[in-house]
Design an enzyme around this catalytic site. Structure first.
Site, short mmCIF file in Angstrom:
data_model
loop_
_atom_site.label_atom_id
_atom_site.label_comp_id
_atom_site.label_asym_id
_atom_site.label_seq_id
_atom_site.Cartn_x
_atom_site.Cartn_y
_atom_site.Cartn_z
N HIS A 19 -6.52 -6.79 2.42
CA HIS A 19 -7.14 -5.43 2.94
C HIS A 19 -8.30 -5.11 1.82
O HIS A 19 -9.64 -4.46 2.28
CB HIS A 19 -6.48 -3.72 2.73
N LYS A 43 3.06 6.47 15.04
CA LYS A 43 4.06 5.25 14.24
C LYS A 43 5.03 6.05 13.06
O LYS A 43 4.23 7.73 12.53
CB LYS A 43 3.31 4.55 13.12
N ARG A 92 -7.64 -11.76 11.65
CA ARG A 92 -6.90 -13.33 10.56
C ARG A 92 -6.73 -14.20 11.32
O ARG A 92 -7.78 -15.06 10.94
CB ARG A 92 -5.71 -12.75 10.26
N SER A 130 0.68 -5.23 6.27
CA SER A 130 1.37 -4.64 5.57
C SER A 130 2.97 -4.91 5.71
O SER A 130 4.20 -4.60 5.42
CB SER A 130 1.31 -3.32 5.86
O1 PNS Z 1 -4.35 -0.35 10.56
P1 PNS Z 1 -4.34 -0.15 12.12
O2 PNS Z 1 -2.50 0.70 12.73
O3 PNS Z 1 -4.58 -1.52 13.21
O4 PNS Z 1 -5.28 1.00 12.30
C1 PNS Z 1 -5.66 1.14 14.04
C2 PNS Z 1 -6.80 2.78 13.72
C3 PNS Z 1 -6.50 2.46 12.48
C4 PNS Z 1 -8.01 1.89 13.40
C5 PNS Z 1 -6.85 2.61 15.23
O5 PNS Z 1 -5.37 3.12 15.42
C6 PNS Z 1 -7.74 3.83 15.67
O6 PNS Z 1 -8.73 4.15 15.49
N1 PNS Z 1 -7.18 4.90 15.96
C7 PNS Z 1 -7.58 6.58 15.55
C8 PNS Z 1 -7.58 7.22 17.12
C9 PNS Z 1 -7.94 6.34 17.73
O7 PNS Z 1 -10.02 6.47 17.99
N2 PNS Z 1 -7.89 5.69 18.85
C10 PNS Z 1 -9.27 5.17 20.12
C11 PNS Z 1 -9.22 3.65 19.51
S1 PNS Z 1 -9.82 2.62 20.83
#
Ligand code: PNS
Length: 168
Positions: A19, A43, A92, A130
């Protein structure tokens, strides 16, 4: 010249050197980078959102154009509030692509003016996550070089969660 702000969103449970590699690349490209830690309702993270923000702030203290915040709700709404035009995501392997394509496409539908940019981390971090970090820690392996020392210390002090390697 217009100032460009990018948001780098994620769960960051916990932040890894992969990250931080993406943070470093973003800080070199954009005027302002906001690392946005999701206050995730689905989560069950190992670290609280306050701890996750603190760990990234400690690790990213060297970049004057990087700020770290928690967010909730839609990412597109948060990006608009921050005046950001760019979403940064690290990618990745090919396996990341499907999920990332889905999210980027949906975010584009929600706000066509917001662009998602994918970056690849340095090769030693191309297989780092992670989830794997938590599993390695739980099973007593070395995290040296995978996470900042502060994160390593905090992970080592954690009691083992009841269901190992959840939320990879
Ligand atoms: O590290 P992650 O868990 O892959 O991150 C995912 C994240 C935080 C980028 C995604 O879950 C997110 O943007 N959540 C906010 C809610 C949202 O906008 N959802 C619609 C996404 S298309």
């Amino acid at each position: 010249m217009e100032r460009i702000t990018a948001v780098y969103p994620g769960t960051f449970d916990p932040v890894t050197n992969g990250h931080l590699d993406i943070v470093a690349r973003s800080a070199g490209l954009f005027h302002q980078v906001v690392v946005a830690v999701l206050r995730n309702t689905h989560k069950t993270p190992l670290f609280s959102v306050a701890e996750r923000v603190e760990m990234i702030r400690t690790a990213a203290g060297g970049w004057p154009n990087v700020e770290v915040e928690a967010f909730e709700g839609l990412l597109v709404d948060y990006a608009r509030r921050k005046g950001a035009k760019i979403i940064v995501r690290g990618i990745r392997a090919v396996s990341d692509y499907e999920y990332e394509l889905q999210m980027a496409s949906m975010n584009r539908r929600l706000n066509p003016e917001l662009e998602t940019i994918f970056m690849i981390p340095a090769e030693p971090y191309s297989y780092l996550s992670s989830g794997l970090v938590k599993e390695i820690c739980l099973l007593g392996g070395s995290l040296h070089g995978l996470v900042p020392e502060d994160v390593e210390r905090r992970l080592c002090c954690r009691p083992a969660p009841t269901s190992p390697a959840k939320g990879l």
